[in-house]
Design a protein around this motif. Structure first.
Motif, mmCIF file in Angstrom:
data_model
loop_
_atom_site.group_PDB
_atom_site.id
_atom_site.type_symbol
_atom_site.label_atom_id
_atom_site.label_comp_id
_atom_site.label_asym_id
_atom_site.label_seq_id
_atom_site.Cartn_x
_atom_site.Cartn_y
_atom_site.Cartn_z
ATOM 1 N N PRO A 1 0.967 -1.238 -0.002
ATOM 2 C CA PRO A 1 -0.059 0.101 -0.164
ATOM 3 C C PRO A 1 0.668 1.391 -0.152
ATOM 4 O O PRO A 1 0.353 2.309 -0.584
ATOM 5 N N MET A 2 2.082 1.216 0.912
ATOM 6 C CA MET A 2 2.716 2.573 0.771
ATOM 7 C C MET A 2 3.278 2.673 -0.650
ATOM 8 O O MET A 2 3.550 4.094 -1.112
ATOM 9 N N ILE A 3 3.803 1.833 -1.564
ATOM 10 C CA ILE A 3 4.329 1.962 -2.867
ATOM 11 C C ILE A 3 3.100 2.688 -3.628
ATOM 12 O O ILE A 3 3.319 3.365 -4.610
ATOM 13 N N VAL A 4 1.965 1.942 -3.502
ATOM 14 C CA VAL A 4 0.833 2.248 -4.218
ATOM 15 C C VAL A 4 0.470 3.767 -4.276
ATOM 16 O O VAL A 4 0.276 4.579 -4.945
ATOM 17 N N GLU A 5 0.605 4.224 -2.740
ATOM 18 C CA GLU A 5 0.578 5.737 -2.530
ATOM 19 C C GLU A 5 1.380 6.451 -3.221
ATOM 20 O O GLU A 5 1.063 7.669 -3.607
ATOM 21 N N GLN A 6 2.576 6.016 -3.102
ATOM 22 C CA GLN A 6 3.765 6.617 -3.667
ATOM 23 C C GLN A 6 3.456 7.131 -5.133
ATOM 24 O O GLN A 6 3.870 8.147 -5.900
ATOM 25 N N ILE A 7 3.273 5.913 -5.819
ATOM 26 C CA ILE A 7 3.198 6.101 -7.156
ATOM 27 C C ILE A 7 1.945 6.923 -7.590
ATOM 28 O O ILE A 7 1.993 7.865 -8.468
ATOM 29 N N PHE A 8 0.771 6.805 -6.962
ATOM 30 C CA PHE A 8 -0.262 7.710 -7.311
ATOM 31 C C PHE A 8 -0.134 9.170 -7.058
ATOM 32 O O PHE A 8 -0.493 10.233 -7.606
ATOM 33 N N ALA A 9 0.688 9.302 -5.669
ATOM 34 C CA ALA A 9 0.966 10.701 -5.754
ATOM 35 C C ALA A 9 2.044 11.505 -6.605
ATOM 36 O O ALA A 9 1.880 12.680 -6.975
#
Length: 232
Positions: free
Chosen positions: A164-172
């Protein structure tokens, strides 16, 4: 920017898209969400020209591209980030980025820009793409697509298999990129909550048909979407 009218797609005799119609305005971020087998990936592949349309019409910037080949769509400003990343494993990170620019005049300046957008790619620029983690490969796949200088970016399951942390980083990072330039994004996702929080508008695809569509906030609050896709 994009008009999809009664789009149909099939594998042999099995029809997967049953007449999908949607529009995408310039500068929008729109999420296509739904369960496995809904036809989400087929929709993106058909928009990119990787899979042929079995019926209907596609118009991009007012021009009919229904029969246009994939490379012509890339040249027109449409880039696809495919499901599963599909990076060129034996090649270096930088060579993967260079391949993304084969239909544009992007050069080293664009590579530097991608390395600033995703700093890990600059740190690993000379390493084989296959040596990157899943999240790093997803960043590389997105950066490779951006090297074509697209106006319309098609993203297929960017969160697949990622923390989830990587997903948030990519979307940001994508949101920042969208805000900095004239980029329109159509994202296909099984992670309904993350996709609708990222997008301005959502479309729920259900077994090849559009079931519900509307502003992301409204869909997140919609009891039907909550029950069917968010487990509430």
């Amino acid at each position: 920017m994009l008009e999809v009218t009664d789009l149909r797609a099939a594998y042999g005799r099995i029809e997967v898209l049953h007449g999908v119609s949607l529009t995408l305005a310039q500068g929008e971020i729109v999420a296509i969400v739904g369960a496995n087998g809904a036809g989400k990936t087929t929709l993106l592949k058909t928009l990119a020209g990787v899979h042929p349309a079995a019926g209907g019409r596609l118009r991009y910037d007012g021009k009919d591209i229904t029969l246009a080949r994939p490379h012509a769509r890339v040249a027109a400003g449409i880039s696809l980030v495919p499901e599963g990343r599909q990076v060129f494993g034996p090649l270096s990170v930088r060579d993967n980025l260079r391949l993304g620019a084969y239909r544009s005049d992007a050069g080293d300046g664009d590579i530097t820009e991608m390395e600033e957008l995703f700093p890990i790619l600059g740190e690993r620029r000379d390493q084989p793409a296959a040596s990157l983690s899943g999240g790093q490969q997803q960043m590389l796949a997105i950066a490779r697509a951006l090297m074509a200088r697209p106006r319309l970016l098609l993203l297929d399951e960017p969160s697949m298999g990622l923390a989830p942390m990587i997903v948030e980083q990519i979307f940001a990072t994508l949101r920042a990129r969208h805000g900095a330039g004239n980029l329109t994004i159509l994202v296909v996702e099984q992670n309904v909550s993350a996709a609708l929080k990222f997008a301005q508008r959502g479309i729920v695809l259900e077994t090849g048909d559009i079931a519900v569509e509307g502003p992301s906030a409204a869909l997140l609050a919609d009891g039907r979407v909550q029950r069917a896709y968010l487990g509430h």
